[in-house]
Design a protein around this motif. Structure first.
Motif, PDB file in Angstrom:
ATOM      1  N   ASP A  73      -3.836  -1.504  -2.451  1.00 37.55           N
ATOM      2  CA  ASP A  73      -4.271  -0.111  -2.285  1.00 37.55           C
ATOM      3  C   ASP A  73      -5.192   0.201  -3.461  1.00 37.55           C
ATOM      4  N   VAL A 114       0.861  -1.182   0.000  1.00 35.52           N
ATOM      5  CA  VAL A 114       0.000   0.000   0.000  1.00 35.52           C
ATOM      6  C   VAL A 114       0.899   1.234   0.000  1.00 35.52           C
ATOM      7  N   HIS A 115       0.293   2.397  -0.171  1.00 35.60           N
ATOM      8  CA  HIS A 115       1.058   3.641  -0.264  1.00 35.60           C
ATOM      9  C   HIS A 115       2.074   3.766   0.867  1.00 35.60           C
ATOM     10  N   THR A 169       1.700  -1.446  -5.135  1.00 40.02           N
ATOM     11  CA  THR A 169       0.584  -1.140  -4.237  1.00 40.02           C
ATOM     12  C   THR A 169      -0.627  -2.008  -4.592  1.00 40.02           C
ATOM     13  N   THR A 185       4.892   2.522  -3.679  1.00 42.36           N
ATOM     14  CA  THR A 185       4.899   2.691  -2.234  1.00 42.36           C
ATOM     15  C   THR A 185       5.742   3.893  -1.818  1.00 42.36           C
TER      16      THR A 185
END
Length: 689
Positions: free
Chosen positions: A681, A304-305, A678, A671
């Motif tokens: 996400d 995810v970020h 990601t 990321t």
């Protein structure tokens, strides 16, 4: 005929790296079983590798070189000789290199984790050629970087100690599916009275067997770790002696953690404040009693970020409560840096020249870019080995567009005609693990591993190394390292000057199959972190110098209802696509028995979310966002928390009814650290077909 047993190693992208015993009868591998004497494998194999002979002798094995005769993507080929294949490739690459060798790009990852058949000879070849470098970041780069800023190296709790722990947090992973042998030790710890808590948006097979499951929202793990820190500090559940002697930045951390009271964490994570408080207190109290408190943090939460920061935050927890004092305490992300790999000898980075680097996560965009001063030359040739990017790379629609370019020359080394192979100009048959020599480090235990060839190569299959040796010779490259044998490369794999591998000897390792590194039971009981300060860094000056917040922080997802309200109103469901139990990334999807067990692509959706969309169990649904769509059968279940859908992956596109998979909707955004993918996400909407 004599029946023999050959020592081998599972080569796949799994932390367990099992020791195999291959039974060979008259030159045919008749069985593959786990080595009962290897402490990690303990005679047990996963359902996938237990069927490894099915894969090796699969009717669809690629056994001859092939040349494309249809349109890209159609998968139509005709047989050619190795000589024609090597000549064709050498002429095409030579012509491109004469203008700019950076227009040639390797694309590979962990189709084999072997140090020989992985990157050794390939890196030497591409370094001499002057091709673009590939940033291999699709799986673990963000978490590894965040962990390294904090701990110094990817070193952690010995997996063999988990059975002695009294509290275990399984954070962002599903070890029943992807780390079976660690799970066996966790089960033993449970039998001895340990409590096991799963922290995961999805009630996975593992979470179902834990005493507690905390189902937080995707991408919010960093906030939960900050909330735990706040409670630990507020309740004085801190090992002050360990903090004073072996950490830096505690006073600054106190200020940062105070910003994250349980109520704020609960709102951010979609859980209750009581869950935050109880988790922190159980963790801190057990550690201060001197009990083993172990965290198994896995790679899911870092896709995810803010994935790098999330792992960093969690990695601070053991030092805060002194969990490292106990051999059964601490944290395990990866054991990779425990191994003294001799990268200079293996890959010869000294032969490289300054060239651009392509991020493998953005290959879709990169293949569609024109030449520019900023980007460099347009990609003209792609050599794919140990990977299946058309299936596994994010934002798959763009990846397929790029691979479909008629002006792109693509070579694929493979065992089977994968989604990616369908787009190749030349397909070359590669050997499987039973047919070549290799040596392995691991990322889930502490044993060096040797793989002996059990059988002769099938058909005209050749090891990856032999392809690059032949190609280098045909292109006139005469550096001696490009003709080294696999045995010579394997013998140089580990740095014998390093205390962890000083006892390494390739010949003896081949005979024994495995040998444990010389490492302490509790790696940081007395500090000794391999950071700039020599301590666990709550405050990292290196992070500040690199442009990051030097303290643990929360970086919200790119795509969530909370962080992007306008996108969330259009696509209100978060989606994650963790591994299916019977596949390993995109490997094994074409093994009929495993695919039959997995069934067909499914999407788990919470009953309330399903009812809102008039979706019933078993309905075919379309999952979509602005990037694309794919179809799956709905499984209406509360295993997916409200607001979340789960599509277990990764299916070959050609084996899905609609010719698509979950990566149609994933993003090429990267990321916070190290340019990672990601995959988790993602916001989508779901509708009944």
């Amino acid at each position: 005929m004599t029946i023999t047993t050959v020592r081998a190693v599972c080569p796949h992208d799994c932390p367990d790296t099992c020791a195999l015993l291959v039974t060979v009868d008259a030159g045919v591998a008749t069985a593959v079983r786990g080595d009962p004497d290897h402490p990690t494998t303990a005679g047990v194999l996963c359902t996938k590798v237990a069927r490894y002979t099915e894969r090796t002798y699969h009717a669809d094995r690629l056994l001859t070189p092939l040349k494309r005769i249809g349109k890209k993507g159609e998968g139509k080929f005709e047989r050619i000789s190795w000589d024609e294949a090597i000549t064709t490739i050498a002429l095409r690459l030579g012509a491109i290199a004469a203008t700019d060798p950076q227009a040639i790009v390797p694309y590979s990852y962990a189709g084999t984790m072997g140090l020989v058949q992985g990157e050794a000879m390939a890196s030497r070849f591409f370094n001499v050629l002057g091709a673009s470098q590939l940033h291999r970041s699709i799986c673990a780069s963000a978490g590894g970087t965040g962990y390294t800023y904090t701990i110094g190296k990817r070193i952690g709790t010995d997996p063999e100690q988990f059975q002695n722990a009294k509290l275990i947090l399984i954070w962002g992973g599903n070890p029943i599916a992807s780390n079976l042998h660690l799970w066996m030790r966790v089960q033993e710890a449970k039998r001895r009275g340990a409590k096991v808590i799963a922290i995961d948006p999805y009630r996975s097979l593992t979470a179902e067997k834990c005493q507690q499951h905390i189902a937080l929202l995707p991408g919010t793990d960093a906030a939960l770790a900050l909330g735990m820190m706040q409670v630990l500090i507020a309740d004085d559940l801190i090992d002050h002696d360990y903090v004073a002697r072996h950490t830096t930045g505690f006073e600054e951390l106190k200020v940062r953690a105070a910003e994250w009271p349980p109520e704020r964490v609960a709102t951010t994570c979609g859980i209750s404040a009581e869950e935050v408080i109880t988790l922190a207190r159980e963790y801190g109290q057990a550690a201060l009693r001197g009990e083993g408190v172990a965290i198994r943090v896995n790679y899911g939460l870092q896709r995810v970020h803010g994935g790098g920061m999330a792992v960093r935050n969690i990695a601070c927890l053991p030092a805060l409560v002194g969990a490292w004092r106990n051999a059964a305490g601490g944290i395990l992300l990866s054991t990779s840096d425990s191994f003294a790999k001799n990268k200079q000898a293996l890959e010869r980075p000294d032969l490289a020249r300054p060239v651009r680097t392509i991020n493998m996560c953005s290959i879709g965009d990169d293949l569609l870019r024109e030449a520019s001063p900023e980007f460099g030359p347009k990609i003209a040739a792609l050599i794919v080995y140990n990977s299946n990017p058309v299936a596994v790379a994010p934002e798959s629609g763009k990846v397929m567009q790029g691979f479909a370019r008629e002006d792109l020359f693509t070579v694929v080394l493979e065992h089977f005609q994968t989604d990616t192979a369908d787009y190749a100009d030349i397909v070359l048959p590669a050997t499987t693990q039973l047919e070549h020599v290799d040596i392995h480090a691991t990322y889930g235990h502490l044993y060096m591993m040797a793989n002996n060839a059990a059988i002769a190569p099938m058909g005209e299959a050749k090891p990856n190394t032999e392809f690059f040796r032949l190609l280098a010779a045909r292109m006139g490259f005469d550096d001696p390292c490009l003709s080294e044998s696999d045995e010579t490369i394997a013998a140089s794999a580990f740095d014998k000057s390093n205390p962890r591998a000083v006892h390494f000897d390739w010949e003896s390792l081949k005979r024994t199959g495995w040998q444990k590194l010389a490492v302490p039971d509790a790696p940081f009981a007395d500090g000794g972190f391999e950071t700039p300060s020599g301590k666990c860094e709550f405050y990292s000056a290196q992070m500040l110098a690199d442009g990051f917040d030097p303290l643990p922080a929360y970086i919200p997802p790119y795509e969530s209802v909370a962080s992007n309200a306008s996108l969330g109103s259009k696509y209100p469901l978060a989606m994650i696509s963790p591994p299916a139990r019977n596949f390993l990334n995109s490997s094994f999807v074409n093994v009929a028995s495993l695919r039959a067990t997995e069934g067909e692509p499914h999407l788990d959706i919470h009953p309330e979310d399903a009812a809102r969309r008039a979706i019933g169990d078993g309905d075919t649904v379309r999952i979509f966002n602005d990037r694309g769509s794919f179809e799956a059968k709905a499984r209406v279940t509360d295993r997916a928390r409200k607001g979340l859908v789960v599509g277990l992956s990764i299916w070959w596109k050609k084996m899905a009814a609609d010719g698509k998979n979950a990566n149609e909707v994933t993003s090429q955004r990267l990321t916070d650290m190290a340019g990672g993918a990601t995959f988790y996400d993602v916001l989508v909407e779901v509708e009944k077909k």
